[in-house]
Design an enzyme around this catalytic site. Structure first.
Site, mmCIF file in Angstrom:
data_model
loop_
_atom_site.group_PDB
_atom_site.id
_atom_site.type_symbol
_atom_site.label_atom_id
_atom_site.label_comp_id
_atom_site.label_asym_id
_atom_site.label_seq_id
_atom_site.Cartn_x
_atom_site.Cartn_y
_atom_site.Cartn_z
ATOM 1 N N SER A 270 70.008 58.278 39.328
ATOM 2 C CA SER A 270 68.958 58.920 38.546
ATOM 3 C C SER A 270 67.610 58.493 39.110
ATOM 4 O O SER A 270 67.541 57.681 40.028
ATOM 5 C CB SER A 270 69.066 58.521 37.077
ATOM 6 N N LYS A 271 66.565 59.041 38.527
ATOM 7 C CA LYS A 271 65.204 58.809 39.024
ATOM 8 C C LYS A 271 64.873 57.330 39.203
ATOM 9 O O LYS A 271 64.177 56.957 40.138
ATOM 10 C CB LYS A 271 64.205 59.431 38.041
ATOM 11 N N ARG A 272 65.380 56.504 38.293
ATOM 12 C CA ARG A 272 64.982 55.101 38.391
ATOM 13 C C ARG A 272 65.573 54.416 39.622
ATOM 14 O O ARG A 272 65.154 53.338 39.999
ATOM 15 C CB ARG A 272 65.327 54.349 37.096
#
Ligand code: GLU
Length: 497
Positions: A270-272
């Protein structure tokens, strides 16, 4: 060669295997955002599988969600795929353009009794779900219009068309990655094929398009495995209809659901975890396409413990048998190491062209027109030290700096009075050099160090600082040759005393 549909035997459902028929794969992204690296890997696997089997790789843009599909996303996907060197054997199919055909198939299903009209109102369905929730039952359509006659509905009442899925038995998919997976048919509800406004649903569109495009192998993320069990009944029903009329059949495709990519911590990517879009790897991180391609290939597919695999090797080696069942972890360090390798392998002129715009952004003095040739000449010594294109640009900046150079912090510390007087001696000696080659300059500086009774570093360090403004750089004799005699002497003179 027989077409996929002609090879279907009378026994239903027919199963095509790569041994028997030409392979047709497809990559079917929804253009609601950039090309995700997970999508890029799915595209790569589809492409490689088709190329490996001498088949066709097709591209379908699933743009039926008009609210979320955008032209920039379509462009980014097509652009990202081209950058990765993935080409397609036909123009992309736009799913939204096939809507009439999807509706036609829904009506064929309806006419043959494989689908039915459901007149349940939204309020009614909400009440049904509330009751299921309260009773802790799984929430699914209860088939209330499955056996009712449409004439029981109020005249002109809106309806949806639902697929009549089998109520009993079970369905097993021999997934080429996951192995056999079985689901009880009772778990599948009669889902919607045509909405109240007559528009086709995604689940219907995928099956119709895959059939119409002659897709034999559906290779996609395992987040779609559940969908396969909902999509298969459409194939089976259409196959039955086709058989009854002597039309070409609707054979089940071969399914291969590949595990998703996870981050280094084991959680779904995911983005993180950092960048997700392919263009960020290209633009922001300076990764070469062959690096990302090799990396994505190895992420989820293995051939022994080989890490470096060229595109040609991948085409000859790739098969679904080598795709692992468990999610693979994205490791940015590995990607960067691999990029260092591919940068060292890459052609110098190509690298220079890729680095030029980055260099122009970093060093205003750099002018691509006059600087490109020097950049290319410097590439062999620059590229051994860089893991991405920005590092390459950073490492090349000194070549184009204007005199007098500003020294960075470390170079400033090196530039003591002692160092400056060494530079004066070097200047005098180098002014007298007739030959300006790495060998002759090295021999000269070594002789000088010996005469002075000092280590070579005592001369080389201030020399480097004067020539590059930095304390680290490619080999000092390479730097002297790249800059040439006049520029080198000028830079030394600027710092000497
Ligand atoms: N459009 C779907 C997605 O982007 C893929 C559908 C499929 O491969 O069947 O996730």
């Amino acid at each position: 060669m027989a077409s996929a549909s002609e090879t279907v035997s009378a026994a239903s459902p027919a199963r095509l295997t790569d041994g028997e028929v030409p392979v047709v794969t497809r990559f079917a992204p929804s253009p609601t955002g950039f090309l995700h690296i997970g999508g890029a890997r799915t595209a790569l696997f589809n492409w490689l599988f088709a190329r490996h089997h001498g088949g066709k790789a097709l591209l379908r843009i699933e743009d039926t969600d008009k609210a979320r599909s955008t032209q920039p996303a379509i462009d980014a996907i097509i652009d990202g795929l081209a950058w990765l060197g993935l080409d397609w054997d036909a123009e992309p199919v736009f799913q939204s353009a096939q809507a009439d055909r999807h509706v036609e198939v829904a009506h064929a299903l309806l006419d043959a009794g494989h689908a039915y009209k459901c007149f349940a109102t939204p309020e009614e369905l909400e009440a049904m779900r509330a009751e299921q929730r309260a009773n802790k039952q799984p929430m699914r359509y209860d088939g209330r219009w499955r056996d009712r006659d449409p004439s029981e509905a109020p005249a002109g009442a809106p309806y949806v068309v639902r697929l009549r899925t089998p109520l009993t038995g079970e369905t097993t998919i021999e997934d080429r990655v996951q192995g056999p997976v079985t689901v009880a048919n009772a778990e599948l509800d009669d889902y919607v094929l045509l909405r109240g406004d007559g528009s086709p649903t995604y689940m219907l569109a995928v099956v119709v398009d895959d059939h119409d495009m002659g897709v034999t192998h559906v290779i996609r993320g395992d987040d779609h495995l559940n969908n396969a069990f909902r999509q298969l009944p459409i194939y089976r029903a259409m196959d039955e209809i086709a058989k009854a009329t002597g039309a070409p059949g609707w054979p089940d495709p071969v399914y291969a659901h590949i595990p998703l990519i996870h981050g280094a911590d084991g959680a779904k990517l995911s983005k993180r975890h950092g960048a997700l879009g392919v263009e960020a790897y290209r633009d922001e991180m300076g990764i070469l396409p062959e690096t990302l391609s090799n990396y994505l290939l190895r992420l989820g597919w293995g051939f022994g413990d080989r890490e470096l695999i060229t595109r040609e090797e991948a085409v000859s080696l790739f098969d679904l048998a080598g795709v692992g069942k468990s999610p693979s972890r994205f490791d940015i360090k590995k990607l960067q190491n691999l990029n260092g390798h591919y940068i060292r392998e890459a052609d110098d002129a190509r690298l220079a062209a890729l680095v030029a715009p980055r260099l122009a952004a970093l060093s205003p003095q750099f002018e691509a027109e006059s600087g490109l040739a020097l950049l290319e000449r410097a590439m062999p010594v620059l590229k051994v030290r860089a893991a991405d294109l920005d590092e390459l640009a950073g490492g090349a900046g000194f070549l184009f700096a204007k005199r007098p150079l500003s020294l960075d912090e470390k170079a400033t510390t090196l530039m003591t009075a002692d160092a400056r007087s060494m530079l004066a001696r070097i200047l005098a000696r180098f002014e007298a050099e007739n030959r300006w080659t790495t060998d002759s300059l090295e021999a000269s500086l070594k002789a000088m160090a010996e005469e002075l009774g000092v280590g070579l570093g005592k001369l080389a360090q201030p020399l480097r600082a004067a020539l590059t403004g930095q304390a680290t750089s490619p080999g000092i004799f390479d730097v002297l040759c790249l800059l040439g005699k006049d520029e080198s002497l000028g830079r030394i003179r600027d710092q000497a005393m």
